[in-house]
Motif scaffolding. Sequence first.
Motif, PDB file in Angstrom:
ATOM      1  N   PRO A   7       0.807  -1.216   0.000  1.00  0.00           N
ATOM      2  CA  PRO A   7       0.000   0.000   0.000  1.00  0.00           C
ATOM      3  C   PRO A   7       0.848   1.278   0.000  1.00  0.00           C
ATOM      4  O   PRO A   7       0.388   2.321  -0.432  1.00  0.00           O
ATOM      5  N   ARG A   8       2.084   1.184   0.442  1.00  0.00           N
ATOM      6  CA  ARG A   8       2.942   2.370   0.514  1.00  0.00           C
ATOM      7  C   ARG A   8       4.228   2.146  -0.286  1.00  0.00           C
ATOM      8  O   ARG A   8       5.311   2.162   0.253  1.00  0.00           O
ATOM      9  N   TRP A   9       4.097   1.920  -1.559  1.00  0.00           N
ATOM     10  CA  TRP A   9       5.247   1.698  -2.440  1.00  0.00           C
ATOM     11  C   TRP A   9       5.575   3.007  -3.139  1.00  0.00           C
ATOM     12  O   TRP A   9       4.724   3.620  -3.757  1.00  0.00           O
ATOM     13  N   ALA A  10       6.807   3.434  -3.043  1.00  0.00           N
ATOM     14  CA  ALA A  10       7.230   4.664  -3.719  1.00  0.00           C
ATOM     15  C   ALA A  10       7.487   4.369  -5.193  1.00  0.00           C
ATOM     16  O   ALA A  10       8.116   3.369  -5.518  1.00  0.00           O
ATOM     17  N   PHE A  11       7.009   5.219  -6.048  1.00  0.00           N
ATOM     18  CA  PHE A  11       7.257   5.058  -7.479  1.00  0.00           C
ATOM     19  C   PHE A  11       8.356   5.999  -7.959  1.00  0.00           C
ATOM     20  O   PHE A  11       8.852   5.862  -9.063  1.00  0.00           O
ATOM     21  N   GLN A  12       8.728   6.942  -7.105  1.00  0.00           N
ATOM     22  CA  GLN A  12       9.764   7.915  -7.426  1.00  0.00           C
ATOM     23  C   GLN A  12      10.686   8.049  -6.211  1.00  0.00           C
ATOM     24  O   GLN A  12      10.214   8.263  -5.105  1.00  0.00           O
ATOM     25  N   ALA A  13      11.983   7.902  -6.438  1.00  0.00           N
ATOM     26  CA  ALA A  13      12.962   8.135  -5.369  1.00  0.00           C
ATOM     27  C   ALA A  13      13.351   9.608  -5.419  1.00  0.00           C
ATOM     28  O   ALA A  13      13.665  10.133  -6.488  1.00  0.00           O
ATOM     29  N   PRO A  14      13.335  10.281  -4.284  1.00  0.00           N
ATOM     30  CA  PRO A  14      13.667  11.708  -4.289  1.00  0.00           C
ATOM     31  C   PRO A  14      15.151  11.951  -4.520  1.00  0.00           C
ATOM     32  O   PRO A  14      15.980  11.052  -4.334  1.00  0.00           O
ATOM     33  N   SER A  15      15.460  13.174  -4.869  1.00  0.00           N
ATOM     34  CA  SER A  15      16.867  13.572  -4.961  1.00  0.00           C
ATOM     35  C   SER A  15      17.454  13.568  -3.555  1.00  0.00           C
ATOM     36  O   SER A  15      16.853  14.098  -2.619  1.00  0.00           O
ATOM     37  N   ILE A  16      18.597  12.942  -3.416  1.00  0.00           N
ATOM     38  CA  ILE A  16      19.292  12.981  -2.134  1.00  0.00           C
ATOM     39  C   ILE A  16      20.652  13.674  -2.283  1.00  0.00           C
ATOM     40  O   ILE A  16      21.423  13.740  -1.336  1.00  0.00           O
ATOM     41  N   ALA A  17      20.933  14.202  -3.460  1.00  0.00           N
ATOM     42  CA  ALA A  17      22.151  14.992  -3.676  1.00  0.00           C
ATOM     43  C   ALA A  17      22.006  16.287  -2.886  1.00  0.00           C
ATOM     44  O   ALA A  17      21.130  17.097  -3.175  1.00  0.00           O
ATOM     45  N   GLY A  18      22.807  16.452  -1.867  1.00  0.00           N
ATOM     46  CA  GLY A  18      22.730  17.622  -1.011  1.00  0.00           C
ATOM     47  C   GLY A  18      21.729  17.468   0.121  1.00  0.00           C
ATOM     48  O   GLY A  18      21.644  18.307   0.998  1.00  0.00           O
ATOM     49  N   LEU A  19      20.932  16.409   0.104  1.00  0.00           N
ATOM     50  CA  LEU A  19      19.883  16.154   1.092  1.00  0.00           C
ATOM     51  C   LEU A  19      18.975  17.369   1.302  1.00  0.00           C
ATOM     52  O   LEU A  19      18.840  17.873   2.417  1.00  0.00           O
ATOM     53  N   PRO A  20      18.344  17.851   0.226  1.00  0.00           N
ATOM     54  CA  PRO A  20      17.480  19.024   0.361  1.00  0.00           C
ATOM     55  C   PRO A  20      16.343  18.773   1.353  1.00  0.00           C
ATOM     56  O   PRO A  20      15.694  17.731   1.314  1.00  0.00           O
ATOM     57  N   GLY A  21      16.154  19.729   2.264  1.00  0.00           N
ATOM     58  CA  GLY A  21      15.094  19.629   3.255  1.00  0.00           C
ATOM     59  C   GLY A  21      15.443  18.782   4.468  1.00  0.00           C
ATOM     60  O   GLY A  21      14.618  18.609   5.359  1.00  0.00           O
ATOM     61  N   TRP A  22      16.628  18.248   4.517  1.00  0.00           N
ATOM     62  CA  TRP A  22      17.057  17.397   5.634  1.00  0.00           C
ATOM     63  C   TRP A  22      18.174  18.072   6.407  1.00  0.00           C
ATOM     64  O   TRP A  22      19.146  18.544   5.824  1.00  0.00           O
ATOM     65  N   SER A  23      18.058  18.051   7.725  1.00  0.00           N
ATOM     66  CA  SER A  23      19.192  18.456   8.560  1.00  0.00           C
ATOM     67  C   SER A  23      20.130  17.261   8.644  1.00  0.00           C
ATOM     68  O   SER A  23      19.715  16.112   8.427  1.00  0.00           O
ATOM     69  N   GLU A  24      21.369  17.531   8.962  1.00  0.00           N
ATOM     70  CA  GLU A  24      22.326  16.431   9.109  1.00  0.00           C
ATOM     71  C   GLU A  24      21.862  15.464  10.190  1.00  0.00           C
ATOM     72  O   GLU A  24      21.893  14.246  10.009  1.00  0.00           O
ATOM     73  N   GLY A  25      21.396  15.988  11.306  1.00  0.00           N
ATOM     74  CA  GLY A  25      20.950  15.133  12.416  1.00  0.00           C
ATOM     75  C   GLY A  25      19.777  14.246  12.056  1.00  0.00           C
ATOM     76  O   GLY A  25      19.738  13.068  12.426  1.00  0.00           O
ATOM     77  N   ASP A  26      18.786  14.804  11.325  1.00  0.00           N
ATOM     78  CA  ASP A  26      17.624  14.005  10.933  1.00  0.00           C
ATOM     79  C   ASP A  26      18.006  12.902   9.953  1.00  0.00           C
ATOM     80  O   ASP A  26      17.508  11.780  10.037  1.00  0.00           O
ATOM     81  N   ALA A  27      18.909  13.200   9.023  1.00  0.00           N
ATOM     82  CA  ALA A  27      19.339  12.190   8.049  1.00  0.00           C
ATOM     83  C   ALA A  27      20.136  11.086   8.733  1.00  0.00           C
ATOM     84  O   ALA A  27      19.951   9.897   8.425  1.00  0.00           O
ATOM     85  N   VAL A  28      21.004  11.450   9.667  1.00  0.00           N
ATOM     86  CA  VAL A  28      21.762  10.443  10.426  1.00  0.00           C
ATOM     87  C   VAL A  28      20.791   9.565  11.207  1.00  0.00           C
ATOM     88  O   VAL A  28      20.923   8.340  11.231  1.00  0.00           O
ATOM     89  N   PHE A  29      19.804  10.173  11.828  1.00  0.00           N
ATOM     90  CA  PHE A  29      18.803   9.428  12.595  1.00  0.00           C
ATOM     91  C   PHE A  29      18.099   8.404  11.709  1.00  0.00           C
ATOM     92  O   PHE A  29      17.936   7.244  12.085  1.00  0.00           O
TER      93      PHE A  29
END
Length: 144
Positions: free
Chosen positions: A82-104
């Motif tokens: 029911p929750r299958w992603a059809f598009q992987a987001p850009s993770i170059a630069g981790l837009p919208g993510w703080s370093e701490g949240d991405a590490v978490f």
Amino acid sequence: MNSSAGWRNLGVPLFLGAILLAVVPAWTAATPDDESEKGRYLARQVAMCVECHSPRDARGRLVQSRLFQGAPIPVEALGQFPRWAFQAPSIAGLPGWSEGDAVFLLMHGRRPDGKVPQAPMPSYRMNEEDARAVVRFLKSLAEN
């Protein structure tokens, strides 16, 4: 104790030592001390982030000039997800993510707010050092 029994007792440790001598140089050569290079290795060769988060050309090869910039998911859902992603987001630069949240996310398999990424994103359980290395590498891609 006869000499042949002594050599037999050393067989397993010698065998394991030979395996370590073969594997450890490959690991250390592939993961330099530099944190960003280690993150590059982990994101491309171990966690395989590059496979879903990078577009492909008509022949299915990764578009080298657009690595980690988001793409359609290259695999179909097996069964009913029911929750299958059809598009992987850009993770170059981790837009919208703080370093701490991405590490978490990379350490716990979920965001700090408890949300779990959609399949087929794996629930990684990296150690903090590896998670920080991957995040440092991905953040560095914003500069390119």
